[in-house]
Write an enzyme that holds these catalytic residues in place. Structure first.
Site, mmCIF file in Angstrom:
data_model
loop_
_atom_site.group_PDB
_atom_site.id
_atom_site.type_symbol
_atom_site.label_atom_id
_atom_site.label_comp_id
_atom_site.label_asym_id
_atom_site.label_seq_id
_atom_site.Cartn_x
_atom_site.Cartn_y
_atom_site.Cartn_z
ATOM 1 N N TRP A 125 -63.357 8.697 23.120
ATOM 2 C CA TRP A 125 -64.713 8.833 23.652
ATOM 3 C C TRP A 125 -65.801 8.541 22.623
ATOM 4 O O TRP A 125 -66.981 8.450 22.972
ATOM 5 C CB TRP A 125 -64.938 10.280 24.143
ATOM 6 C CG TRP A 125 -64.473 11.279 23.119
ATOM 7 C CD1 TRP A 125 -63.255 11.905 23.094
ATOM 8 C CD2 TRP A 125 -65.152 11.713 21.938
ATOM 9 N NE1 TRP A 125 -63.141 12.692 21.966
ATOM 10 C CE2 TRP A 125 -64.301 12.599 21.244
ATOM 11 C CE3 TRP A 125 -66.422 11.449 21.393
ATOM 12 C CZ2 TRP A 125 -64.659 13.205 20.035
ATOM 13 C CZ3 TRP A 125 -66.772 12.050 20.189
ATOM 14 C CH2 TRP A 125 -65.892 12.922 19.543
ATOM 15 N N ASN A 126 -65.470 8.439 21.343
ATOM 16 C CA ASN A 126 -66.535 8.492 20.333
ATOM 17 C C ASN A 126 -67.379 7.221 20.260
ATOM 18 O O ASN A 126 -68.564 7.275 19.998
ATOM 19 C CB ASN A 126 -65.952 8.856 18.965
ATOM 20 C CG ASN A 126 -64.912 7.882 18.493
ATOM 21 O OD1 ASN A 126 -64.192 7.279 19.287
ATOM 22 N ND2 ASN A 126 -64.825 7.714 17.196
ATOM 23 N N GLU B 116 -54.210 3.217 17.403
ATOM 24 C CA GLU B 116 -55.352 3.257 16.463
ATOM 25 C C GLU B 116 -55.763 4.712 16.377
ATOM 26 O O GLU B 116 -56.313 5.278 17.322
ATOM 27 C CB GLU B 116 -56.490 2.386 16.980
ATOM 28 C CG GLU B 116 -56.046 0.945 17.158
ATOM 29 C CD GLU B 116 -57.163 -0.064 16.941
ATOM 30 O OE1 GLU B 116 -58.330 0.278 17.150
ATOM 31 O OE2 GLU B 116 -56.842 -1.200 16.567
ATOM 32 N N LEU B 117 -55.500 5.321 15.235
ATOM 33 C CA LEU B 117 -55.583 6.784 15.134
ATOM 34 C C LEU B 117 -56.662 7.218 14.133
ATOM 35 O O LEU B 117 -57.485 6.422 13.719
ATOM 36 C CB LEU B 117 -54.205 7.331 14.761
ATOM 37 C CG LEU B 117 -53.045 6.796 15.630
ATOM 38 C CD1 LEU B 117 -51.715 7.334 15.148
ATOM 39 C CD2 LEU B 117 -53.268 7.133 17.098
ATOM 40 N N GLY C 16 -57.058 7.060 19.630
ATOM 41 C CA GLY C 16 -57.253 8.498 19.740
ATOM 42 C C GLY C 16 -56.700 9.204 18.520
ATOM 43 O O GLY C 16 -56.550 8.607 17.449
ATOM 44 N N SER C 17 -56.366 10.468 18.703
ATOM 45 C CA SER C 17 -55.952 11.292 17.566
ATOM 46 C C SER C 17 -54.502 11.005 17.167
ATOM 47 O O SER C 17 -53.706 10.495 17.960
ATOM 48 C CB SER C 17 -56.090 12.766 17.933
ATOM 49 O OG SER C 17 -55.219 13.055 19.000
ATOM 50 N N CYS D 29 -64.362 7.062 13.815
ATOM 51 C CA CYS D 29 -63.030 7.013 13.215
ATOM 52 C C CYS D 29 -63.137 6.625 11.753
ATOM 53 O O CYS D 29 -62.334 7.048 10.927
ATOM 54 C CB CYS D 29 -62.133 6.053 13.966
ATOM 55 S SG CYS D 29 -62.839 4.415 14.113
#
Ligand code: NAD
Length: 457
Positions: free
Chosen positions: A132-133, A229-230, A207-208, A263
């Site tokens: 969401w960022n 992609e973390l 995400g995380s 991120c």
């Protein structure tokens, strides 16, 4: 019927309740997407490009409203919402210009009646589970090149940016992408999990680290292309020959922009002991100038924390650091009342026994550690399981290159930070992920390379 409630993180008030997907609807939309994909892939690239050009025109036309939607559901300061949408336009232009050369068939051998060619075919049906960022960036980094290269996309935006996800889908449909070819699924992690259970040809996740691992486990034996992609714990080192004020102002922005929820936010800073005190003074002064408040206000710099549970993470990192001897230079607390708020927080006298220097913060908190020289800085920068970005501030390019060559990270920065370019690959090392988006490789990643061996009869 299941529903998803969307809340404004700045007020805690519910904005809307949406009808959510469930395993049956996810299965139906998967079937429809699979059936529609071959016709989409068979269209000439020029036609697919025209759809994406129409999408771009829609973003430009609706920009102010789209910015407001994003600000309401994520708490992102309105100026930064506009920046994200304006920053999307050159990414779209990059994909439009570079898809053709990136996937052009290549003849690599032609002798004595024997030809060898490499051809790029679409993967087929691509699942995009997203964060969401920066919902426009991370969504479109997958959706646009996937569509341009002839894939159908099942897009599950974050439950914290679903209205934005629906806007992305709406604009693509209005521009001519068939409904079935680009489906936006509504729901939380359980809808993401239902999507993974479907027969897709590729999974692209942002995400995380914790969720990324769960997804990798769920995909385990499926032999399907998987990109993750973390998160990160991105370090920057400020050398003794850097200008303390310039570096401090740049890094304060890199740490706090988007309320620290990027991120590639600067997550930890190492400063040479010779300029440490001057750097901290300028850094704290800059951070104190960042206005926290209503994300809809033009002069707000620190917005709301999008996910309420993150407040506990930030609070516990600050408490842990203070208990182990850190010094609080600014902020340090969540704000009590409506919505999710955390003051811009600066800690010094930190070290690697503290969570704030080891675990992703994903908020407006930063630790600044004094170091004796380049060797110590490199050792500390690499003392992490993550590796998304890393930076060095010094006027000396050779010194920066020497240091950054030793640091494990997907992207490295010299005298800049918190920066993403469509022309460069975006990738992580270690727990920051596998695979990449952006650049020509981030277009090719949505294709399968087929080898042609052709002998003239
Ligand atoms: P998250 O992991 O909580 O959620 C990401 C997505 O996964 C959401 O859409 C969620 O609904 C879905 N999901 C949750 N559980 C699932 C499951 N079991 N199966 C399938 N899907 C599931 O992450 P977030 O809070 O949305 O995003 C923040 C994180 O993303 C941070 O760690 C940040 O660093 C990282 N991030 C990385 C990049 C990058 O490019 N490397 C970019 C943006 C954000």
């Amino acid at each position: 019927m299941s529903t998803l409630s969307i809340y404004n993180p700045a007020t805690g008030h519910r904005i809307v309740e949406l009808q959510a997907d469930d395993p049956a609807s996810v299965a139906a939309r998967t079937q429809a997407a699979r059936a529609a994909q071959p016709a989409w892939a068979a269209r000439p690239l020029a036609e697919r490009k025209r759809c994406i050009e129409g999408f771009r025109a829609g973003v430009v036309r609706d920009l102010e409203r789209l910015a407001q939607v994003m600000t309401r559901e994520t708490g992102k300061p309105i100026r930064m919402s506009r920046n994200e949408l304006n920053g999307l336009l050159p990414r779209i232009d990059f994909f439009l210009a570079q898809t053709e050369p990136a996937i052009a068939a290549e003849t690599v051998f032609d002798e004595g009646g024997m030809r060898e060619q490499i051809q790029h075919e679409p993967l087929g049906l691509v699942a995009n589970i997203s964060a969401w960022n920066y919902p426009w960036f991370v969504g479109c980094n997958v959706i646009l090149p996937a569509l341009l290269t002839g894939n159908a996309v099942l897009y599950k935006p974050s439950e914290y940016s679903t209205m934005t996800g629906q806007e992305i889908a709406r604009l693509l449909h209005e521009a001519g992408v068939p409904q079935e070819v680009m489906a936006c699924l509504v729901g939380g992690g359980e809808v993401g999990a239902a999507l993974l259970a479907q027969p897709v040809d590729g999974v692209f996740f942002t995400g995380s680290h914790a969720t990324g691992r769960r997804i990798a486990e769920a995909m385990g034996s499926r032999l399907v292309k998987l990109q993750l992609e973390l998160g990160g714990k991105d370090p920057t080192y400020v050398c003794d020959d850097a200008d303390a004020q310039t570096a401090a102002e740049s890094l304060a922005d890199g740490a706090m922009y988007n309320t620290g929820q990027s991120c590639c936010s600067v997550e930890r800073i190492y400063v040479h002991e010779k300029i440490h005190d001057a750097f901290v003074e300028h850094f704290v002064r800059t951070v104190r100038g960042f206005r926290l408040g209503d994300p809809a206000s033009e002069d707000t710099y620190i917005g709301a924390i999008t996910r309420a549970p993150q407040l506990d993470v930030l609070e516990s990192q600050v408490e842990d650091a203070l208990a182990k001897g850190a010094t609080l230079q600014a902020g340090g607390e969540r704000r009590i009342g409506e919505g999710n708020w955390f003051d811009a927080t600066v800690l010094t006298h930190v070290d690697h026994t503290m969570d704030i220097m080891r675990e992703e913060s994903f908020g407006p908190v930063i630790g600044i550690q004094k170091v004796a020289g380049d060797a110590e800085a490199v050792r500390l920068m690499n003392d992490t399981r993550y590796g998304l970005t890393a930076g060095v501030y010094t006027p000396d390019e050779e010194r920066a290159r020497r240091i950054l060559a030793q640091v494990h990270a997907g992207s490295v920065y010299w005298n800049c930070c918190d920066r993403v370019s469509p022309r460069l690959p975006w990738s992580g090392v270690g727990d920051s992920g596998v695979g990449l988006t952006l650049s020509k490789y981030g277009i090719q990643t949505f294709t399968r390379t087929k080898a042609w061996h052709l002998r003239q009869a």
